[in-house]
Design a protein around this motif. Structure first.
Motif: not given
Length: 334
Positions: A314-334
């Protein structure tokens, strides 16, 4: 000192040293434990190297198919944990076209968006503009009309506190003429937007604009501080079966990693396109770790917008999945 007293004194000294040594060792272990605890706390408090915004296109089906009010965008984005808003002009066309984009209608759009953003404590980041004419049209008059059609959106973005409007470079299909027409159209629009402190940014959005090397060369030729790019992780189809920009099957695609790397020196925003996810929460078509490293290496630390375009969630689930992935990978690079 007699022998007995010497032995007793030595024994006492030895015990004292042993005690002190044990105490020091205990204190060192205590300090190490505190350091380790602080490290865990620091890691748990780590954040990605960018801020998170939501592209309104991620809820376009809710709005177009399910009748969701587009002005609930801020409320939904806040509920999903975003801090920035990326509006999509065409999702408001029903009311704006009916009023022929009058000043009153545009002001109403601005006022309602501002009210909702303020109510939910979010920042207006940019507006994505579609269906306002071809800025890279081969005909000079048509190109000028397209530029003027975008003026009202520059004004709206300024009134909303956005930093940019995203535009498309549709028009002539022949590469050399496309570059010349693009440079002219963008230069005209960026000149209008300059005094209003608004950037004109171009997304790789089909056709020749998805040839990143060519789009980067356009930016170099325009050479204006308020004209740049919006690299999208997924829109790198240069040629489609029916010759259109967005709909038919893609038959020629530009390398997305090479493309993002070429566009990032000119980037004033970034769009994290996502389509589908595996059981580990990773995107199945785009290596987010690899592509975010390109973003980080370019020195970018602004908003990265979630733009989910998948079919399986669903759009909501897809939004949250994308957000979570960004946070995971973005934090690893921070």
């Amino acid at each position: 000192m007699n022998r007995r007293k010497f032995v007793n004194s030595t024994a006492k000294t030895g015990l004292a040293l042993t005690f002190l040594g044990a105490y020091a060792c205990k204190e060192n272990k205590k300090e190490e434990k505190i350091d380790a605890t602080e490290e865990v706390v620091e890691k748990s408090m780590a954040e990605p190297f960018f801020k998170l915004s939501l592209a309104q296109w991620s809820i376009n089906k809710m709005i177009r198919n399910d009748g969701v009010d587009p002005y609930t965008f801020a409320e939904k984005a806040a509920g999903w944990g975003f801090t920035g808003l990326e509006y999509v002009s065409q999702l408001y066309n029903a009311e704006l076209e009916a009023a022929n984009f009058s000043e009153e209608a545009m002001q109403n759009f601005v006022d309602k968006c501002n009210t909702e953003a303020k109510k939910h404590g979010l920042e207006n980041v940019l507006i994505m503009i579609d269906r306002q004419g071809d800025l890279a049209a081969s005909d000079e008059k048509e190109r000028k009309e397209a530029v003027e059609n975008h003026h009202k959106w520059v004004d709206a973005a300024a009134a909303m506190g956005c930093h940019s409007i995203r535009v498309n470079l549709n028009g002539v299909q022949e590469p050399e003429n496309w570059v010349a027409a693009s440079v002219d159209g963008l230069s005209q629009l960026a000149t209008y937007a300059k005094d209003k402190n608004i950037n004109i940014i171009v997304e790789n959005h089909g056709g020749l604009s998805s040839n990143a090397a060519m789009l980067a060369s356009v930016m170099t030729k325009v050479n204006m501080d308020n004209c740049g790019t919006l690299p999208d992780f997924g829109n790198f189809c240069i040629k489609r079966e029916s010759g259109d920009y967005y709909e038919s099957k893609c038959i020629e695609e530009y390398n997305k990693y090479k493309g993002v790397e070429e566009l990032m020196p000119h980037a004033k925003a970034v769009s994290a396109k996502a389509y589908d996810f595996d059981e580990n929460g990773d995107e199945t078509k785009i290596d987010f770790a690899r592509i975010l490293k390109l973003v980080k290496d370019a020195g970018y630390s602004g908003y990265v917008g979630v733009e989910y375009e998948g079919e399986n969630l669903s759009e909501e689930d897809g939004i949250l999945a994308t957000k979570n992935l960004l946070i995971k990978e973005g934090t690893a690079l921070a």
